[in-house]
Design an enzyme around this catalytic site. Structure first.
Site, PDB file in Angstrom:
ATOM      1  N   GLU A  57     -64.779 -77.594 -75.189  1.00 30.83           N
ATOM      2  CA  GLU A  57     -65.474 -75.866 -75.491  1.00 30.83           C
ATOM      3  C   GLU A  57     -65.273 -74.976 -74.478  1.00 30.83           C
ATOM      4  O   GLU A  57     -65.598 -75.573 -73.600  1.00 30.83           O
ATOM      5  CB  GLU A  57     -66.483 -75.976 -76.190  1.00 30.83           C
ATOM      6  CG  GLU A  57     -66.883 -74.527 -77.139  1.00 30.83           C
ATOM      7  CD  GLU A  57     -67.420 -73.895 -76.973  1.00 30.83           C
ATOM      8  OE1 GLU A  57     -68.223 -72.507 -77.784  1.00 30.83           O
ATOM      9  OE2 GLU A  57     -69.004 -74.617 -76.702  1.00 30.83           O
ATOM     10  N   ASP A  88     -69.461 -79.364 -74.966  1.00 31.95           N
ATOM     11  CA  ASP A  88     -69.899 -77.924 -75.433  1.00 31.95           C
ATOM     12  C   ASP A  88     -69.701 -76.784 -73.922  1.00 31.95           C
ATOM     13  O   ASP A  88     -70.733 -77.479 -73.306  1.00 31.95           O
ATOM     14  CB  ASP A  88     -71.194 -77.712 -76.155  1.00 31.95           C
ATOM     15  CG  ASP A  88     -72.170 -76.860 -76.626  1.00 31.95           C
ATOM     16  OD1 ASP A  88     -71.333 -76.021 -77.098  1.00 31.95           O
ATOM     17  OD2 ASP A  88     -73.434 -76.187 -76.310  1.00 31.95           O
TER      18      ASP A  88
END
Length: 581
Positions: free
Chosen positions: A281, A244
């Site tokens: 990401e 993330d």
């Protein structure tokens, strides 16, 4: 068994285990570490007290039966009898499916989700990407405010349920990827600062103080994150991790944490003799993330490509607010640029950021499968005020065009759960914070954020209202009815084509050729012998494909192959996939 904990600033450490208490001793060989012995077995509860303070869960807890604030429990990973023989499944040629356990089914558990994995095997996807599973306060939430990075959220079923899920997925030939959060810890239930310098004020992130990757004590913090990552892959037999928001990992050391992580995962892959991969990401548009370490990159195996999403979303919807602004000036041109160059922002000016952004990607050196392409994700749906999917406003024909561009394009495709049947349910932002003050702060913050964009407070769903989560659960009766059944059949057909046509998994981004007409609202591209054309306008379009003989592989609406003039007559809001004969 031996218990151990890193607490470098503690003057005294106490182990509380199975109702007993004993002083722990400093480890003479490892600075800052404490050890203690106690009788324990699988399920035994325990915790640590720092300097006679409250009993806290183990930072490396494998299970939190009573939530993030409760005692930890011993987990014996050897107890589980694996059923599936699994050689692994790598990223090249993959089709990923992003899934949130808490809303994939009404039950919201890993076991209930496992019962629906047959649907994904029939769909043709290769990997299930699970949103975060680490424990968080309450029962329902997105999972990005988790703590205890080695444990599985108990309401989802705990560690045994994750093993059953992975086992069932592997029996069906599906790989499993887990979304992990290393860039911040949740605001509630985070007891790590009581043990040591897990956070640093040297850097700041949107969530507050940064995770300590480069300040004093950071060696052990990095080891904590690395150990957690490897444990998911080793102990639960997972196939990859999604990292993330890696742009929020503040690290000034010469050996960047991401490079160390990629090296560690590659070493584990070699040791286990099965492929493992990391997907980042990132909003940096920096190809160094996915460049090999031997070429002075960070060595991650792939990254999400939000540029493709933004270009496609703007083209389909006409939206131009916020970060969509740069893409909206010439939306089909922005789609064409991402299809051929990977990034839209490759050193160009970003009006959203007020500066130049990104860096060119070398198409001759970077395989296109290292970029993930998608038309929807949990972020891009759930962070809208009402969590509305594309299916809330677009016709089935335009949804079919989005699927064609995603599933036949050069990037590794990823779907967001329910997208494959044009789900009519929204996917909204929901929480279940047990701290009333934090719950109210989140509620106010959410409404304030969207009020700035013109939304009335009453139109922004209350994250703490259980109905917000309930509305976000998939309706599994939809795929049996129209227009959902037709959209689902189209997704299955396109995914089957991707697996069948070698040109659709060709990693050579430089071989993608694109033509488009901004005013006419059509775009066509070629990958080897395969031709793909989409007409986003309402009227029939004449699209020049050349005079080579072609045949139809798949079409949303019936079409005739081009005649001697090479013009394809494609109905409005429709698409077709052809191959050269």
């Amino acid at each position: 068994m031996q218990f151990e904990v890193w607490a470098p600033q503690a003057g005294r450490m106490t182990l509380h285990c199975a109702g007993g208490t004993q002083a722990m001793e400093r480890d003479p060989d490892r600075a800052g570490w404490w050890t203690g012995e106690a009788e324990a077995e699988d399920g035994t509860r325990y915790g640590f007290a720092v300097d006679d303070g409250p009993v806290l869960p183990d930072p490396r807890s494998r299970r939190q039966p009573d939530g993030p604030d409760g005692l930890s429990a011993v987990v014996d990973h050897e107890r589980y009898a694996w059923r599936a023989e699994w050689a692994g499944r790598g990223l090249p040629g993959a089709v990923l499916y992003e899934l949130h356990v808490g809303t994939y089914t009404r039950e919201g558990t890993l076991d209930a989700a496992a019962e629906r994995l047959g649907h994904l095997a029939e769909l043709g996807v290769t990997h299930v990407e699970l949103m975060p599973l680490c424990p968080f306060p309450g029962r329902h939430g997105w999972g990005y405010e988790g703590v205890s990075l080695w444990a599985v959220h108990e309401p989802y079923g705990g560690p045994e349920a994750l093993k059953r899920f992975a086992d069932r997925a592997h029996e069906l030939g599906l790989g499993v990827v887990l979304d992990v959060v290393h860039n911040h810890f949740g605001p509630s239930g985070n007891h790590l600062p009581a043990f040591g310098p897990y956070l640093t004020d040297a850097h700041h992130t949107p969530w507050g103080a940064a995770v300590n990757l480069d300040a004093p004590g950071s060696d052990e913090v990095r080891a904590y994150l690395l150990g957690s990552a490897l444990a998911w892959l080793r102990d639960y037999r997972l196939d990859g991790l999604r990292l993330d928001a890696v742009h929020a990992l503040r690290d000034t050391r010469a050996y960047h944490f991401l490079e160390e992580l990629s090296a560690s995962v590659d070493a584990l892959s070699a040791g286990l003799d099965r492929p493992l991969f990391l997907v980042a990401e990132s909003d940096l548009a920096d190809p160094r993330l996915i460049t090999a370490r031997r070429e002075n990159g960070l060595g991650l195996h792939a990254q999400w490509n939000d540029d493709f999403h933004h270009a496609l979303h703007t083209t389909l919807t006409g939206e131009s607010q916020g970060y969509y602004g740069d893409f909206a000036r010439a939306p089909l041109a922005s789609v064409a640029k991402t299809l051929t160059g990977g990034f839209f922002h490759d050193g160009t000016y970003s009006s959203f950021r007020g500066r130049r952004h990104g860096r060119p990607l070398d198409r001759t050196r970077v395989s296109s499968h290292r970029l993930l392409g998608y038309s929807q994700t949990h972020d891009q749906v759930g962070n809208r005020a009402q969590g509305d999917r594309l299916s809330a406003t677009l016709s089935p024909g335009l949804l079919a065009c989005a699927a064609a561009l995603t599933l036949t394009g050069p990037f590794t495709p990823m779907l967001f759960m329910g997208e494959e049947w044009a789900a009519g349910t929204p996917w909204q932002f929901f929480t279940d914070h047990t701290d009333p003050e934090l719950a109210e702060a989140v509620r106010r913050g959410r409404r304030r954020e969207f009020a700035a964009h013109g939304w009335a407070e009453e139109d922004v769903p209350d994250p703490q209202d259980p109905a917000t989560r309930d509305r976000s659960c998939l309706d599994w009766s939809e795929p049996e009815n129209e227009p959902h059944a037709r959209v689902l059949a189209w997704y299955r057909e396109l995914i089957a084509l991707r697996h069948d046509q070698a040109d659709l998994t060709d990693p050579d981004l430089s071989d993608v050729k694109v033509a488009y007409d901004e005013k006419g609202r059509w775009l066509a591209f070629r990958r080897g012998d395969v031709r793909v054309a989409v007409n986003l306008g309402k009227e029939t379009a004449s699209i020049p494909l050349g005079t080579a003989r072609v045949r139809v592989l798949a079409a949303w609406e019936p079409v005739e192959v081009p005649g001697a003039d090479g013009l394809l007559s494609l109905p409005g809001e429709s698409c077709v996939v052809l191959t050269q004969e």
